[in-house]
Design an enzyme around this catalytic site. Structure first.
Site, PDB file in Angstrom:
ATOM      1  N   VAL A 196     102.142  71.503  26.751  1.00 31.96           N
ATOM      2  CA  VAL A 196     101.330  72.712  26.640  1.00 31.96           C
ATOM      3  C   VAL A 196     100.104  72.439  25.786  1.00 31.96           C
ATOM      4  O   VAL A 196     100.146  71.676  24.820  1.00 31.96           O
ATOM      5  CB  VAL A 196     102.132  73.883  26.027  1.00 31.96           C
ATOM      6  CG1 VAL A 196     103.248  74.309  26.946  1.00 31.96           C
ATOM      7  CG2 VAL A 196     102.683  73.524  24.658  1.00 31.96           C
ATOM      8  N   ASP A 197      99.012  73.050  26.197  1.00 30.75           N
ATOM      9  CA  ASP A 197      97.818  73.075  25.368  1.00 30.75           C
ATOM     10  C   ASP A 197      98.061  74.093  24.247  1.00 30.75           C
ATOM     11  O   ASP A 197      99.004  74.877  24.312  1.00 30.75           O
ATOM     12  CB  ASP A 197      96.622  73.468  26.234  1.00 30.75           C
ATOM     13  CG  ASP A 197      95.308  73.412  25.478  1.00 30.75           C
ATOM     14  OD1 ASP A 197      95.224  72.640  24.508  1.00 30.75           O
ATOM     15  OD2 ASP A 197      94.378  74.139  25.856  1.00 30.75           O
ATOM     16  N   LYS A 198      97.240  74.066  23.236  1.00 34.25           N
ATOM     17  CA  LYS A 198      97.450  74.983  22.120  1.00 34.25           C
ATOM     18  C   LYS A 198      96.543  76.204  22.203  1.00 34.25           C
ATOM     19  O   LYS A 198      97.011  77.332  22.199  1.00 34.25           O
ATOM     20  CB  LYS A 198      97.228  74.255  20.786  1.00 34.25           C
ATOM     21  CG  LYS A 198      97.438  75.157  19.569  1.00 34.25           C
ATOM     22  CD  LYS A 198      97.474  74.351  18.303  1.00 34.25           C
ATOM     23  CE  LYS A 198      96.142  73.710  17.993  1.00 34.25           C
ATOM     24  NZ  LYS A 198      95.062  74.714  17.789  1.00 34.25           N
TER      25      LYS A 198
END
Length: 672
Positions: free
Chosen positions: A335-337
């Site tokens: 996941v990206d943040k």
């Protein structure tokens, strides 16, 4: 009259008529037998010949009716078989056709009628239940608005929704469907967006908010500028995507199609050999009926249609059967943040001035001027604060150059402004006496995203931004683990300190900080080399290489993005992270149903074949059991239409790192 014609050309007309003829045939036989018994008296030998002639005529009529039932039920089957043969396809219809025609030739009219009648019923039930599994698509079509109220020449006009023009003002009143995609220009209201996002909670809309066609106003009054009409609306794109996805084949289905292409001719050869060896034509014909792979053929597509339909109803678009099947194997999620684990709505918290000649507002003004041409989420809080404090830039920078993984470079008033991290300063030869790095580390340790601001060749300050961790981020990670995902990985361009703070708050298993786009790609590829099937959740821009490399690319909050709806392997229409584990769980259940259906189909055929050779299984009985197995397979798949256990309700608490120290979450940096 139209209703009658619709019924005649529908799926149930043929089996009903055939069934009625079969019942009448049996009734005539029974009545004829009873009449003959009653006629037998003390002097029965005197008129036995007359009784025999009458009975023969009656039984001939019964046979004609039974033959008529077989012809009516079998006509479409034979036509379908012939058309398939012309296309060089040997299918189930051919097996049934040969068996029924053979039964007629040897005078076994009941077997012919029973086989074709049961097959026709099975076809009608299959069509009906397939329509049921496509109910989500039907519901989406049903919510499409028919009319719209527009303002033309100062007057309100009610027109067909398809006649609304781009840029036109549309009025959305309480209880009305929103007829277009658009932006609210005036008014407030509560909108039910369940048809798009799958979320039942009403969404409050006001000026500048986006609305979608097919959603329903539950209160208030909105004036909306049309930005998407007809086929360009989000609803239309969803319907198109679900149509394509439900027709797309999974790898297992493609394999079963190839298997059936060989299996069906093999059954015909088996029946021929058995008939030649035993000399029993009935046995050969029975083998043709018993060997029909009907349940096997329907087992996969009915599960795929039901699974994708259930997902669409819950605001999850899955691109097709292949991606549904792959999603069931996901063992790692990256996941990206920024905007994924965090809300993506950061606020400016700190402005540290490092140049004695500068004031706080000067640092803010230079930072805002540089960010005026940036679309990064962290530009917004800087510009908003500059506006609130009266130092907002009057225009836009002359040029804005993003430096992936480091920040941006802007041309402002003939000067060069850098805003980003320490590696950005190094790349452009800006020297730091250590104070900027120290200030950045202090902000990061407090759970804030630091950004160093430099004008030309000197550092003037460091600003800090904090974001709220998504309320559902920790629960998402927990549910992913419960769904069988072994590892949840965060890939972010932010600093290690900030990334670790987010990771602790969300329960992330593995953290990769200070990642350039190519680093994210390498991280995804590394997980794949380790044997993981990986899903990547990102914004599709800076994360594009990693999304393309991942086995499944996931787009969040895709309702407003036509590109995401069309290109993502899985598009989560709402902004709810819990939809991700829900999608994976649904994929696993769908694949489990597919496997169960295959077992049911194969075991049924094996048992029937054994019963034929052992004796006791007739052609009609075999077809009855065969059609029953088809219904069992369909009923098993329809379980997917029920809501899965578990709720996507969000936890009640949410905190910011800035407020709760090292236990909260924050946004990404300007370099993501």
């Amino acid at each position: 009259m139209n209703r009658f014609r619709k019924w005649v050309y529908g799926n149930w007309f043929v089996p009903v008529v055939s069934g009625v003829l079969i019942v009448i045939s049996f009734a005539i036989r029974r009545l004829a037998g009873g009449a003959a018994d009653l006629a037998l008296g003390p002097q029965w030998w005197l008129d036995a010949g007359a009784h025999a002639t009458h009975a023969a005529a009656v039984f001939t009529l019964a046979d004609v009716l039974m033959l008529a039932a077989a012809v009516i039920a079998g006509y479409r089957i034979v036509v379908t078989a012939v058309r398939a043969l012309i296309a060089r396809v040997i299918g189930i219809d051919l097996l049934v056709s040969i068996a029924a025609i053979g039964a007629v030739i040897i005078g076994n009219f009941w077997e012919a009628a029973a086989v074709t009648f049961l097959f026709a019923i099975g076809h009608a039930l299959e069509a009906a239940t397939m329509n049921k599994t496509r109910s989500a698509l039907a519901e989406l079509v049903a919510v499409a608005p028919d009319t719209a109220v527009v303002v033309r020449d100062g007057k309100q006009l009610e027109i067909p929704a398809g006649q609304v023009r781009m840029g036109e003002i549309v009025l959305v009143k309480n209880g009305a469907k929103v007829p277009v995609d658009g932006q609210v220009v005036s008014g407030t209201g509560s909108i039910d967006e369940a048809s798009i996002t799958g979320e039942s909670i009403l969404v409050e809309k006001s000026e500048s908010d986006q609305v979608f066609a097919g959603t329903v106003s539950r209160g208030g009054f909105l004036q909306v500028t049309a930005t998407g009409i007809g086929a360009d609306t989000t609803l239309a794109r969803i319907i198109h995507r679900v149509e394509e996805a439900q027709d797309a084949k999974a790898r297992t289905q493609a394999f079963m199609d190839r298997f059936s292409a060989w299996y069906t001719p093999a059954v015909m050869v088996l029946a021929l050999v058995a008939g030649l060896i035993t000399g029993d034509v009935v046995l050969a014909l029975t083998l043709l009926v018993i060997g029909c792979p009907g349940a096997l053929v329907i087992s996969i597509p009915v599960a795929i249609v039901a699974g994708i339909g259930r997902a669409a109803r819950n605001g999850i678009l899955i691109k097709g059967g292949e991606f549904l099947e792959t999603s069931a194997k996901i063992s790692a999620v990256a996941v990206d943040k920024t905007g994924t684990l965090t809300e993506g709505r950061p606020v400016l918290t700190d402005i540290n001035v490092l140049d004695p000649a500068m004031h706080r507002t000067d640092v803010l003004a230079w930072a805002a001027a540089a960010e005026a041409g940036s679309e990064h989420p962290l530009a917004r809080p800087i510009l908003q604060t500059a506006h609130d404090e009266g130092v907002a830039p009057a225009g836009v920078p002359g040029a804005v150059t993003p430096v992936p993984g480091k920040g941006i470079v802007s041309a402002v008033d003939g000067g060069r402004v850098l805003i980003g991290n320490a590696p950005l300063l190094d790349e452009y030869g800006v020297r730091d006496d250590g104070r900027a790095a120290q200030a950045a580390d202090e902000l990061a340790s407090d759970g804030k995203t630091p950004m160093i601001v430099a004008v030309d060749d000197r550092v003037i300050g460091v600003i800090g931004v904090a974001d709220r961790i998504r309320q559902d981020a920790p629960e998402m990670v927990a549910r992913l683990h419960r769904a069988g995902v072994e590892k949840v990985v965060m890939l972010t361009g932010d600093t290690r300190l900030v990334a670790e703070a987010v990771g602790r708050a969300a329960g992330i298993d593995e953290i990769h900080a200070s990642q350039l786009p190519e680093d994210k790609l390498d991280a995804v590829a590394g997980l794949q080399r380790a044997g993981h099937t990986i899903a990547m959740v990102g914004d599709g821009v800076n994360d594009a290489p990693a999304l393309a490399t991942a086995d499944i690319g996931v787009a969040m909050g895709a309702a407003g993005s036509a590109v995401a709806v069309e290109t993502a392997d899985i598009a989560l229409m709402g902004d709810n992270l819990l939809k991700l584990p829900e999608a994976i769980g649904l994929a696993k259940r769908t694949v489990a149903v597919m496997r169960q259906n295959i077992v049911i189909a194969l075991v049924t055929v094996a048992l029937l074949l054994a019963g034929v050779f052992a004796g006791g299984v007739t052609m009609s009985l075999g077809m009855l059991v065969h059609e029953a197995s088809v219904l069992v397979v369909i009923a098993n798949a329809m379980r997917l239409l029920r809501n899965a256990q578990g709720s996507t309700a969000m936890p009640k608490s949410a905190r910011t790192i800035a407020d709760a120290g090292e236990t909260a979450g924050l946004p990404g940096s300007p370099v993501l």
